[in-house]
Design a protein around this motif. Structure first.
Motif, PDB file in Angstrom:
ATOM      1  N   UNK A 125       0.847  -1.197   0.000  1.00  0.00           N
ATOM      2  CA  UNK A 125       0.000   0.000   0.000  1.00  0.00           C
ATOM      3  C   UNK A 125       0.879   1.241   0.000  1.00  0.00           C
ATOM      4  N   UNK A 130       2.411   4.644  -2.486  1.00  0.00           N
ATOM      5  CA  UNK A 130       3.298   5.345  -1.549  1.00  0.00           C
ATOM      6  C   UNK A 130       2.654   6.584  -0.922  1.00  0.00           C
ATOM      7  N   UNK A 131       3.224   6.961   0.242  1.00  0.00           N
ATOM      8  CA  UNK A 131       2.949   8.246   0.883  1.00  0.00           C
ATOM      9  C   UNK A 131       4.245   9.054   0.802  1.00  0.00           C
ATOM     10  N   UNK A 132       4.135  10.282   0.312  1.00  0.00           N
ATOM     11  CA  UNK A 132       5.335  11.032  -0.064  1.00  0.00           C
ATOM     12  C   UNK A 132       5.504  12.307   0.759  1.00  0.00           C
ATOM     13  N   UNK A 133       6.748  12.642   1.060  1.00  0.00           N
ATOM     14  CA  UNK A 133       7.108  13.948   1.631  1.00  0.00           C
ATOM     15  C   UNK A 133       8.523  14.289   1.158  1.00  0.00           C
ATOM     16  N   UNK A 156      11.453  11.799   0.521  1.00  0.00           N
ATOM     17  CA  UNK A 156      11.179  10.557   1.249  1.00  0.00           C
ATOM     18  C   UNK A 156       9.786  10.039   0.906  1.00  0.00           C
ATOM     19  N   UNK A 162       6.940   6.601   2.136  1.00  0.00           N
ATOM     20  CA  UNK A 162       6.628   5.431   2.957  1.00  0.00           C
ATOM     21  C   UNK A 162       5.764   4.468   2.169  1.00  0.00           C
ATOM     22  N   UNK A 168       3.527   0.600   2.920  1.00  0.00           N
ATOM     23  CA  UNK A 168       3.145  -0.428   3.878  1.00  0.00           C
ATOM     24  C   UNK A 168       3.182  -1.793   3.196  1.00  0.00           C
ATOM     25  N   UNK A 182       6.087  -0.929   7.856  1.00  0.00           N
ATOM     26  CA  UNK A 182       6.202   0.304   7.081  1.00  0.00           C
ATOM     27  C   UNK A 182       7.660   0.421   6.635  1.00  0.00           C
ATOM     28  N   UNK A 214      10.325   3.105   5.086  1.00  0.00           N
ATOM     29  CA  UNK A 214      10.556   4.541   4.856  1.00  0.00           C
ATOM     30  C   UNK A 214      11.801   4.666   3.988  1.00  0.00           C
ATOM     31  N   UNK A 262      14.401   2.217   5.808  1.00  0.00           N
ATOM     32  CA  UNK A 262      14.263   2.021   7.249  1.00  0.00           C
ATOM     33  C   UNK A 262      12.918   1.368   7.485  1.00  0.00           C
ATOM     34  N   UNK A 263      12.919   0.259   8.194  1.00  0.00           N
ATOM     35  CA  UNK A 263      11.698  -0.520   8.358  1.00  0.00           C
ATOM     36  C   UNK A 263      11.161  -0.423   9.784  1.00  0.00           C
TER      37      UNK A 263
END
Lengths: 119, 119
Positions: free
Chosen positions: B69, B71-74, B77, B79, B81, B100, B102, B114-115
């Motif tokens: 699931x 991606x979530x972005x910033x 970077x 993330x 799931x 998760x 990252x 990084x998990x």
């Protein structure tokens, strides 16, 4: 409390919608909060600024529901997934927000929170 | 490609189970991979070490299914799931892993992964 315990306490408060209360309990005085950018200032520095950002969000939206998943932990950091059903009061648009929050703890307080947007 | 585009490409490869191929395409030579600790060395440094960690995981588990699931972005970077249904070959225990990941990009490559473990 270790990271897992603090993360569980915060997750439990967020599941009840206690976003301001959780901040007062756990934000460090010099907390940094980082949004992905776009509208407004993406970085808020200090407890007062982060509190104001939360108040802005509360005032600008009708919040119909919040789902909190997690926490996922690594060392002094943890992640949480927020799925929110909200209406933007200004334009009346109802939307589902899907975010990951990444929290970094120092001395039992939130030193940094960083949000990732799905889409 | 920007973060969103790289994240979408990686997510698409992972959804097809192409974890090694995605690494060969996107790991930086000096990639750092951080697990939450526990068994084994939590930090793997360099493409060879991270590749070896993936091979160890593949050899040690029967992977029945992977759900990705995000991606979530910033910024640079993002993330993701991962929910995995796996059996540990050594002890026969079947389990659902919920993580998760990252990812931090530099110059279009994965500089750090990084998990975070759920539970």
């Amino acid at each position: 409390m270790n990271t897992q315990e603090i993360a569980k306490d915060l997750t439990s408060m967020w599941a009840k919608g206690q976003f301001n209360e959780s901040g007062e309990k756990y934000w460090a005085d010099d907390v940094v909060s980082v949004e992905p950018g776009g509208q407004g200032e993406p970085v808020s520095r200090g407890k007062a600024a982060v509190r104001a950002k939360g108040e802005w969000f509360d005032n600008a939206h009708d919040i119909h529901g919040v789902k909190v998943e997690g926490p996922w932990v690594n060392g002094d950091q943890f992640s949480v997934r927020f799925t929110m059903d909200v209406t933007n009061k200004e334009n009346g648009q109802r939307m589902n927000m899907d975010e990951i929050g990444l929290y970094t703890l120092k001395a039992g307080k939130i030193a940094e929170e960083r949000f990732f947007y799905g889409g």
